[in-house]
Motif scaffolding. Sequence first.
Motif, PDB file in Angstrom:
ATOM      1  N   GLN A 178     -16.037   9.284  27.933  1.00 53.62           N
ATOM      2  CA  GLN A 178     -16.469  10.283  26.950  1.00 53.62           C
ATOM      3  C   GLN A 178     -16.340  11.698  27.483  1.00 53.62           C
ATOM      4  O   GLN A 178     -15.940  12.619  26.749  1.00 53.62           O
ATOM      5  CB  GLN A 178     -17.909  10.002  26.509  1.00 53.62           C
ATOM      6  CG  GLN A 178     -18.071   8.695  25.769  1.00 53.62           C
ATOM      7  CD  GLN A 178     -17.011   8.502  24.700  1.00 53.62           C
ATOM      8  OE1 GLN A 178     -16.934   9.261  23.740  1.00 53.62           O
ATOM      9  NE2 GLN A 178     -16.162   7.486  24.866  1.00 53.62           N
ATOM     10  N   LEU A 179     -16.653  11.901  28.742  1.00 46.57           N
ATOM     11  CA  LEU A 179     -16.466  13.237  29.331  1.00 46.57           C
ATOM     12  C   LEU A 179     -14.982  13.598  29.357  1.00 46.57           C
ATOM     13  O   LEU A 179     -14.605  14.745  29.102  1.00 46.57           O
ATOM     14  CB  LEU A 179     -17.076  13.279  30.732  1.00 46.57           C
ATOM     15  CG  LEU A 179     -18.607  13.286  30.769  1.00 46.57           C
ATOM     16  CD1 LEU A 179     -19.118  13.070  32.194  1.00 46.57           C
ATOM     17  CD2 LEU A 179     -19.156  14.602  30.216  1.00 46.57           C
ATOM     18  N   ASN A 180     -14.146  12.619  29.627  1.00 46.88           N
ATOM     19  CA  ASN A 180     -12.690  12.860  29.572  1.00 46.88           C
ATOM     20  C   ASN A 180     -12.245  13.167  28.144  1.00 46.88           C
ATOM     21  O   ASN A 180     -11.359  14.008  27.926  1.00 46.88           O
ATOM     22  CB  ASN A 180     -11.937  11.641  30.096  1.00 46.88           C
ATOM     23  CG  ASN A 180     -12.042  11.492  31.607  1.00 46.88           C
ATOM     24  OD1 ASN A 180     -12.317  12.453  32.315  1.00 46.88           O
ATOM     25  ND2 ASN A 180     -11.823  10.283  32.103  1.00 46.88           N
ATOM     26  N   ALA A 181     -12.853  12.493  27.177  1.00 48.76           N
ATOM     27  CA  ALA A 181     -12.502  12.743  25.773  1.00 48.76           C
ATOM     28  C   ALA A 181     -12.887  14.166  25.365  1.00 48.76           C
ATOM     29  O   ALA A 181     -12.164  14.826  24.606  1.00 48.76           O
ATOM     30  CB  ALA A 181     -13.200  11.729  24.871  1.00 48.76           C
ATOM     31  N   PHE A 182     -14.016  14.653  25.860  1.00 44.37           N
ATOM     32  CA  PHE A 182     -14.401  16.040  25.591  1.00 44.37           C
ATOM     33  C   PHE A 182     -13.387  16.997  26.219  1.00 44.37           C
ATOM     34  O   PHE A 182     -13.037  18.027  25.639  1.00 44.37           O
ATOM     35  CB  PHE A 182     -15.800  16.328  26.149  1.00 44.37           C
ATOM     36  CG  PHE A 182     -16.922  15.830  25.286  1.00 44.37           C
ATOM     37  CD1 PHE A 182     -17.076  16.272  23.973  1.00 44.37           C
ATOM     38  CD2 PHE A 182     -17.849  14.922  25.777  1.00 44.37           C
ATOM     39  CE1 PHE A 182     -18.121  15.825  23.177  1.00 44.37           C
ATOM     40  CE2 PHE A 182     -18.902  14.467  24.990  1.00 44.37           C
ATOM     41  CZ  PHE A 182     -19.032  14.919  23.692  1.00 44.37           C
ATOM     42  N   GLN A 183     -12.917  16.667  27.414  1.00 39.35           N
ATOM     43  CA  GLN A 183     -11.920  17.498  28.084  1.00 39.35           C
ATOM     44  C   GLN A 183     -10.605  17.529  27.311  1.00 39.35           C
ATOM     45  O   GLN A 183      -9.967  18.569  27.175  1.00 39.35           O
ATOM     46  CB  GLN A 183     -11.657  16.975  29.496  1.00 39.35           C
ATOM     47  CG  GLN A 183     -12.724  17.278  30.520  1.00 39.35           C
ATOM     48  CD  GLN A 183     -12.326  16.789  31.904  1.00 39.35           C
ATOM     49  OE1 GLN A 183     -11.533  15.858  32.051  1.00 39.35           O
ATOM     50  NE2 GLN A 183     -12.865  17.414  32.932  1.00 39.35           N
ATOM     51  N   GLN A 184     -10.196  16.383  26.812  1.00 41.38           N
ATOM     52  CA  GLN A 184      -8.884  16.234  26.189  1.00 41.38           C
ATOM     53  C   GLN A 184      -8.860  16.584  24.709  1.00 41.38           C
ATOM     54  O   GLN A 184      -7.792  16.640  24.096  1.00 41.38           O
ATOM     55  CB  GLN A 184      -8.415  14.790  26.389  1.00 41.38           C
ATOM     56  CG  GLN A 184      -8.208  14.424  27.850  1.00 41.38           C
ATOM     57  CD  GLN A 184      -8.176  12.925  28.094  1.00 41.38           C
ATOM     58  OE1 GLN A 184      -8.164  12.137  27.137  1.00 41.38           O
ATOM     59  NE2 GLN A 184      -8.179  12.515  29.349  1.00 41.38           N
ATOM     60  N   GLY A 185     -10.043  16.822  24.127  1.00 47.77           N
ATOM     61  CA  GLY A 185     -10.096  17.228  22.737  1.00 47.77           C
ATOM     62  C   GLY A 185     -10.071  16.099  21.733  1.00 47.77           C
ATOM     63  O   GLY A 185      -9.934  16.342  20.532  1.00 47.77           O
ATOM     64  N   THR A 186     -10.197  14.850  22.194  1.00 52.40           N
ATOM     65  CA  THR A 186     -10.258  13.734  21.247  1.00 52.40           C
ATOM     66  C   THR A 186     -11.682  13.496  20.760  1.00 52.40           C
ATOM     67  O   THR A 186     -11.901  12.723  19.831  1.00 52.40           O
ATOM     68  CB  THR A 186      -9.716  12.442  21.879  1.00 52.40           C
ATOM     69  OG1 THR A 186     -10.423  12.171  23.086  1.00 52.40           O
ATOM     70  CG2 THR A 186      -8.228  12.590  22.169  1.00 52.40           C
ATOM     71  N   ARG A 187     -12.631  14.143  21.396  1.00 56.06           N
ATOM     72  CA  ARG A 187     -14.016  14.143  20.920  1.00 56.06           C
ATOM     73  C   ARG A 187     -14.468  15.588  20.814  1.00 56.06           C
ATOM     74  O   ARG A 187     -14.527  16.307  21.811  1.00 56.06           O
ATOM     75  CB  ARG A 187     -14.927  13.345  21.850  1.00 56.06           C
ATOM     76  CG  ARG A 187     -16.370  13.299  21.373  1.00 56.06           C
ATOM     77  CD  ARG A 187     -17.233  12.328  22.150  1.00 56.06           C
ATOM     78  NE  ARG A 187     -18.613  12.381  21.671  1.00 56.06           N
ATOM     79  CZ  ARG A 187     -19.599  11.610  22.104  1.00 56.06           C
ATOM     80  NH1 ARG A 187     -19.369  10.708  23.041  1.00 56.06           N
ATOM     81  NH2 ARG A 187     -20.822  11.738  21.613  1.00 56.06           N
ATOM     82  N   ASN A 188     -14.804  15.995  19.600  1.00 57.57           N
ATOM     83  CA  ASN A 188     -15.110  17.406  19.349  1.00 57.57           C
ATOM     84  C   ASN A 188     -16.433  17.605  18.603  1.00 57.57           C
ATOM     85  O   ASN A 188     -16.583  18.553  17.852  1.00 57.57           O
ATOM     86  CB  ASN A 188     -13.986  18.040  18.520  1.00 57.57           C
ATOM     87  CG  ASN A 188     -12.687  18.122  19.297  1.00 57.57           C
ATOM     88  OD1 ASN A 188     -12.588  18.821  20.292  1.00 57.57           O
ATOM     89  ND2 ASN A 188     -11.679  17.389  18.837  1.00 57.57           N
ATOM     90  N   ASN A 189     -17.386  16.718  18.836  1.00 55.01           N
ATOM     91  CA  ASN A 189     -18.636  16.822  18.086  1.00 55.01           C
ATOM     92  C   ASN A 189     -19.787  17.395  18.905  1.00 55.01           C
ATOM     93  O   ASN A 189     -20.946  17.234  18.549  1.00 55.01           O
ATOM     94  CB  ASN A 189     -19.037  15.468  17.496  1.00 55.01           C
ATOM     95  CG  ASN A 189     -19.294  14.411  18.550  1.00 55.01           C
ATOM     96  OD1 ASN A 189     -18.900  14.562  19.708  1.00 55.01           O
ATOM     97  ND2 ASN A 189     -19.957  13.343  18.150  1.00 55.01           N
ATOM     98  N   SER A 190     -19.462  18.091  20.001  1.00 58.30           N
ATOM     99  CA  SER A 190     -20.489  18.787  20.782  1.00 58.30           C
ATOM    100  C   SER A 190     -19.823  19.898  21.582  1.00 58.30           C
ATOM    101  O   SER A 190     -19.163  19.635  22.595  1.00 58.30           O
ATOM    102  CB  SER A 190     -21.217  17.826  21.725  1.00 58.30           C
ATOM    103  OG  SER A 190     -22.078  18.535  22.594  1.00 58.30           O
ATOM    104  N   ASP A 191     -19.993  21.129  21.134  1.00 57.03           N
ATOM    105  CA  ASP A 191     -19.405  22.255  21.866  1.00 57.03           C
ATOM    106  C   ASP A 191     -19.970  22.386  23.279  1.00 57.03           C
ATOM    107  O   ASP A 191     -19.210  22.625  24.229  1.00 57.03           O
ATOM    108  CB  ASP A 191     -19.605  23.560  21.091  1.00 57.03           C
ATOM    109  CG  ASP A 191     -18.676  23.662  19.890  1.00 57.03           C
ATOM    110  OD1 ASP A 191     -17.628  22.975  19.894  1.00 57.03           O
ATOM    111  OD2 ASP A 191     -18.995  24.424  18.954  1.00 57.03           O
ATOM    112  N   PRO A 192     -21.302  22.243  23.473  1.00 63.96           N
ATOM    113  CA  PRO A 192     -21.819  22.333  24.843  1.00 63.96           C
ATOM    114  C   PRO A 192     -21.200  21.295  25.776  1.00 63.96           C
ATOM    115  O   PRO A 192     -20.827  21.610  26.907  1.00 63.96           O
ATOM    116  CB  PRO A 192     -23.322  22.100  24.662  1.00 63.96           C
ATOM    117  CG  PRO A 192     -23.610  22.557  23.271  1.00 63.96           C
ATOM    118  CD  PRO A 192     -22.398  22.150  22.489  1.00 63.96           C
TER     119      PRO A 192
END
Length: 216
Positions: A178-192
């Motif tokens: 999930q942290l990788n998904a935030f990095q890669q932009g495939t998860r965008n439901n938390s800006d912080p």
Amino acid sequence: MNRLCKSLKVFQFAVAAGLAAGLSMAASADPAKPDIARGQAIASQVCAACHGADGNSAGGAYPKLAGQHAEYLVKQLRDFKPQGGKPPLRNNLIMAGFAAVLSDQDMINVTAWFSSQTPKPGFAHDVKTVALGQTIWRGGIADKGVPACAACHGPTGQGIPIQYPRLSGQWSEYVVAQLNAFQQGTRNNSDPMRQIAHRMSDDEIKAVADYAAGLH
């Protein structure tokens, strides 16, 4: 993948047929009140293949849902659906398929079931990174502007309902993904979380994820 597709097709047929098991797409008279029995039916017929019937998944490819905050889970299910003509905030084709056939009431029911279940404890596995993981969890990484994980997820990883998920005992592999998904932009439901993940190295992510897995 075949098993997941089969489960989705079975659920969609059950909804269309209006089976007595209660997997109805229609909202109840009180849509805010969960029907845990119906939630259990959805969990056993649809979710169990990946997450376990009681929300304790068998491995890190899928998150543990047992004991997770119901409000948080509802939000995640909604984020798998496209909103206002825009792509979903969480890009996952498998979960998008399941979420697409769930009404708001279905989501409330099934997440209430998982929230009511007892999570099995997890464990940290890498003794070499426990100290680093603990430092990040408790104090963050000051020179990178990474706040302490405990500030939002709690000292023991219990989280805060609606806003922040329980991470105590969660599979470390899933947290890393999930942290990788935030990095890669495939998860965008938390800006912080997107900003935090971008500031962390792979080693830091793995260390704090492993530490979280061992929290009780």
